[in-house]
Design a protein around this motif. Sequence first.
Motif, short mmCIF file in Angstrom:
data_model
loop_
_atom_site.label_atom_id
_atom_site.label_comp_id
_atom_site.label_asym_id
_atom_site.label_seq_id
_atom_site.Cartn_x
_atom_site.Cartn_y
_atom_site.Cartn_z
N VAL A 356 0.83 -1.21 0.10
CA VAL A 356 -0.05 0.20 0.00
C VAL A 356 0.96 1.21 0.05
O VAL A 356 0.53 2.29 -0.70
CB VAL A 356 -1.09 -0.04 1.31
CG1 VAL A 356 -1.70 1.34 1.27
CG2 VAL A 356 -1.90 -1.26 1.17
N ASN A 359 2.11 1.81 -3.57
CA ASN A 359 1.04 2.29 -4.31
C ASN A 359 0.51 3.63 -4.00
O ASN A 359 0.49 4.37 -4.94
CB ASN A 359 -0.06 1.41 -4.20
CG ASN A 359 0.11 0.14 -4.78
OD1 ASN A 359 0.95 -0.36 -5.49
ND2 ASN A 359 -0.85 -0.72 -4.71
N THR A 382 -5.87 -0.40 -5.12
CA THR A 382 -5.44 -0.35 -3.72
C THR A 382 -6.42 -0.57 -2.87
O THR A 382 -6.27 -1.48 -1.99
CB THR A 382 -4.58 0.97 -3.30
OG1 THR A 382 -3.50 0.83 -4.33
CG2 THR A 382 -3.83 0.33 -1.96
N SER A 411 -1.12 0.32 5.92
CA SER A 411 -2.22 -0.22 5.20
C SER A 411 -3.41 0.44 5.48
O SER A 411 -4.16 0.91 4.55
CB SER A 411 -2.07 -1.68 5.01
OG SER A 411 -1.16 -2.24 4.64
#
Length: 425
Positions: A356, A359, A382, A411
């Motif tokens: 995460v 991303n 995501t 995350s």
Amino acid sequence: MEGRPAVDDAALEREALSVLEANWTGVATVPAPGLYPHQWSFDSSLIAMGLARRLPERAKTELLSLLDGQWATGMVPHIVFHTPEAYFPGPSVWRSQEQPDAPRGVLTSGLTAPPLHALAVWWLWRHSGDDGFVRRVFPALAAQHRYLATARDLGGAGLAAIVHPWESGMDDSPAWDGALAALPEIRYGYRTVGLDERHPGSDHDRYLWLALRYRDAGYRAEYLRDEHPFALEDPMFNGIWLASCVALAELAPVAGGDAAPYAEQAERLRAALLERLWDGCFHARDLRSGRTVEVCTVGAFGPLLDPQLPVDLVADLVETLESARFMGATGYPVPSCEIRAPQFDRTRYWRGPSWVSTNWLLRRAAVVHGLSQLAQVLTTATLRLVRQAGFRECFDPFDGSGRGCRDFSWSAALTLDLLADSVEA
Ligand code: GLC
């Protein structure tokens, strides 16, 4: 949280907040319960950005408690130990209290981590407009940047070198394989208990050996420059630093300072990245072998965080990112290593799985360059990952299944930010 896919955005947000609540110690957020029971620098800056719109006061406390661990050299350590909770390698390995430059009364590691903090402060300022907070932390950020520009310019070309894989935030990346293989064979065996569980199959003895050598040299900059056997210029670390320099240039006037030195630092970094790490893609440079590292990893895209990266380079990087070498071939962005590399492994930390954090950073880069479609794809994919698999540490890039630990703070925190964006969009 695991096994209860949150179908709607409100439920996903509630679950993210409850993970972050459970991982909050009162002054900081631990990356994950049990496995990472202290404060990690890279994690804290990402978590602060994730919290910025939802819980800005907590985000500020998070960054302040991390900066309590800053050394007099300006170095912001990669771990700050706030509790006596067992962890290996813990305070008895790092022995920060024996170092005159380490803070008194706060135990820390002796390594640093990607300098995302100024960008995190800028992000918080943008979302909360709190000038007082900027004034409070600006001197610490300026000192951190001075440290990187002096003690860490080991190649003498203006880039900061990492001196341990743990400093990269991408611990097990194949980008470090060659440099690690050049080190002597070490067998501590018993001392790697704890590390093996977290990162099965990695070269923990060499990790530990490097850390102990640096410690035994008194964490001295001269030792790093002249003797330390591991020194690499990494495009992700330096791309993050560049983005933080741009952030400091914008924050300097708020703190009553001069923007020019930070803008100039950003320019120097941009030139050095192109000169030393670019050959159609960004590759890390191993200062000890004098060679660039062949394998292309997600770290290659770090310089995309630079708002002034030349447009033709942006186009080349985005083409690589979207190609079958990276997210074009996997179901879920962004694999941490190019999938055609022999080192690619969809199951092992930073050798294939999607994260995460990266991303989110690449999504930020896409926004910076006005690539709204790429930003949208990264947001949606995501969110799909965490919705389906939970707030896992990382994810199989082909089928999206969760890997590593559960209830992972960055995350959860960055999900809050992505949700806020998808509502605003
Ligand atoms: C792993 C990751 C690193 C992170 C740490 C704590 O070591 O590679 O980026 O900071 O875990 O979550």
